[in-house]
Design an enzyme around this catalytic site. Structure first.
Site, mmCIF file in Angstrom:
data_model
loop_
_atom_site.group_PDB
_atom_site.id
_atom_site.type_symbol
_atom_site.label_atom_id
_atom_site.label_comp_id
_atom_site.label_asym_id
_atom_site.label_seq_id
_atom_site.Cartn_x
_atom_site.Cartn_y
_atom_site.Cartn_z
ATOM 1 N N ASP A 29 12.973 1.484 -16.344
ATOM 2 C CA ASP A 29 13.942 2.417 -15.761
ATOM 3 C C ASP A 29 15.351 1.849 -15.951
ATOM 4 O O ASP A 29 15.601 0.670 -15.697
ATOM 5 C CB ASP A 29 13.636 2.621 -14.274
ATOM 6 C CG ASP A 29 14.317 3.843 -13.711
ATOM 7 O OD1 ASP A 29 13.609 4.760 -13.269
ATOM 8 O OD2 ASP A 29 15.569 3.885 -13.701
ATOM 9 N N ILE A 30 16.268 2.703 -16.397
ATOM 10 C CA ILE A 30 17.628 2.254 -16.722
ATOM 11 C C ILE A 30 18.458 2.011 -15.457
ATOM 12 O O ILE A 30 19.459 1.301 -15.490
ATOM 13 C CB ILE A 30 18.316 3.274 -17.668
ATOM 14 C CG1 ILE A 30 19.392 2.629 -18.500
ATOM 15 C CG2 ILE A 30 18.828 4.483 -16.924
ATOM 16 C CD1 ILE A 30 18.888 1.681 -19.542
ATOM 17 N N ASN A 85 7.104 11.850 -8.540
ATOM 18 C CA ASN A 85 7.896 12.815 -7.783
ATOM 19 C C ASN A 85 7.713 14.242 -8.293
ATOM 20 O O ASN A 85 7.545 14.467 -9.489
ATOM 21 C CB ASN A 85 9.378 12.437 -7.865
ATOM 22 C CG ASN A 85 9.695 11.167 -7.100
ATOM 23 O OD1 ASN A 85 9.230 10.984 -5.969
ATOM 24 N ND2 ASN A 85 10.469 10.277 -7.699
ATOM 25 N N HIS A 96 6.211 11.907 -15.077
ATOM 26 C CA HIS A 96 6.233 10.448 -15.249
ATOM 27 C C HIS A 96 5.741 9.750 -13.993
ATOM 28 O O HIS A 96 5.879 10.257 -12.883
ATOM 29 C CB HIS A 96 7.639 9.954 -15.604
ATOM 30 C CG HIS A 96 8.710 10.357 -14.638
ATOM 31 N ND1 HIS A 96 9.284 11.611 -14.644
ATOM 32 C CD2 HIS A 96 9.303 9.684 -13.620
ATOM 33 C CE1 HIS A 96 10.182 11.690 -13.673
ATOM 34 N NE2 HIS A 96 10.212 10.538 -13.032
ATOM 35 N N HIS A 98 6.159 6.155 -11.811
ATOM 36 C CA HIS A 98 6.977 4.956 -11.594
ATOM 37 C C HIS A 98 6.060 3.827 -11.125
ATOM 38 O O HIS A 98 5.218 4.042 -10.256
ATOM 39 C CB HIS A 98 7.975 5.149 -10.444
ATOM 40 C CG HIS A 98 9.006 6.203 -10.625
ATOM 41 N ND1 HIS A 98 10.342 5.903 -10.797
ATOM 42 C CD2 HIS A 98 8.936 7.553 -10.622
ATOM 43 C CE1 HIS A 98 11.036 7.029 -10.878
ATOM 44 N NE2 HIS A 98 10.210 8.048 -10.781
HETATM 45 P P1 AMP Z 1 12.527 10.873 -10.857
HETATM 46 O O1 AMP Z 1 13.410 11.022 -9.667
HETATM 47 O O2 AMP Z 1 11.093 10.594 -10.501
HETATM 48 O O3 AMP Z 1 12.671 12.052 -11.795
HETATM 49 O O4 AMP Z 1 13.040 9.569 -11.612
HETATM 50 C C1 AMP Z 1 13.669 9.611 -12.850
HETATM 51 C C2 AMP Z 1 14.000 8.189 -13.213
HETATM 52 O O5 AMP Z 1 14.402 8.160 -14.577
HETATM 53 C C3 AMP Z 1 15.149 7.558 -12.407
HETATM 54 O O6 AMP Z 1 14.664 6.393 -11.740
HETATM 55 C C4 AMP Z 1 16.201 7.227 -13.463
HETATM 56 O O7 AMP Z 1 16.869 6.007 -13.200
HETATM 57 C C5 AMP Z 1 15.375 7.157 -14.730
HETATM 58 N N1 AMP Z 1 16.103 7.425 -15.962
HETATM 59 C C6 AMP Z 1 16.951 8.440 -16.217
HETATM 60 N N2 AMP Z 1 17.417 8.364 -17.474
HETATM 61 C C7 AMP Z 1 16.837 7.278 -18.038
HETATM 62 C C8 AMP Z 1 16.921 6.663 -19.323
HETATM 63 N N3 AMP Z 1 17.684 7.163 -20.298
HETATM 64 N N4 AMP Z 1 16.195 5.540 -19.553
HETATM 65 C C9 AMP Z 1 15.420 5.019 -18.573
HETATM 66 N N5 AMP Z 1 15.290 5.558 -17.353
HETATM 67 C C10 AMP Z 1 15.997 6.673 -17.081
#
Ligand code: AMP
Ligand code: ZN
Length: 120
Positions: A29-30, A85, A96, A98
């Site tokens: 995660d970024i 989520n 996805h 986590h």
């Molecule tokens: P969610 O709230 O479950 O949709 O989480 C989405 C996750 O994706 C968040 O924790 C973000 O930090 C992560 N995210 C968004 N863009 C990127 C990216 N380009 N590379 C890696 N993680 C990302």
């Protein structure tokens, strides 16, 4: 389709990839909650739990088991949370999982340094 995770799967957007095959991609995660915060995504776009086949869910979960072991071995957390989520809680509308490690001492490193540890 303008989906950031599809772009990551296509290689249009770079990611700190830990594992990849024809069905899934696993990357850091970024904007991590903690060191080693990892996302596991199917390459085939689906939105949420309702929209994703059991086969796909099973495959991503099976990989989550493997990656959990990797995070434990390399980062030594006190525990790891598995999260998925839906609805307004889901920021990126591409299914996805986590994996979020927890530590007694939450000293956050930058993602690149965590990536190096995980690949050592
Ligand atoms: P969610 O709230 O479950 O949709 O989480 C989405 C996750 O994706 C968040 O924790 C973000 O930090 C992560 N995210 C968004 N863009 C990127 C990216 N380009 N590379 C890696 N993680 C990302
Ligand atoms: Zn997508």
């Amino acid at each position: 389709m303008d989906c950031i995770f599809c772009k990551i799967c296509n290689g249009d957007i770079p990611s700190y990839t830990l594992y990849e095959d024809d069905k899934i991609k696993v990357f850091l995660d970024i904007n991590p909650i903690s060191n080693g915060h990892t996302l596991i995504i199917p390459k085939n776009h689906s939105v949420d739990l309702d929209d994703t086949s059991l086969d796909t869910i099973n495959y991503t979960l099976a990989k989550a088991k493997d990656i959990k072991k990797l995070l434990e071995k390399k980062l030594n957390p006190i525990g790891i949370r598995l999260v998925q989520n839906n609805g307004t809680l889901e920021e990126v509308k591409h299914f996805h999982l986590h994996l979020i490690p927890f530590y007694n001492d939450n000293n956050k490193m930058n993602v690149e340094d965590v990536y190096k540890i995980l690949n050592n």
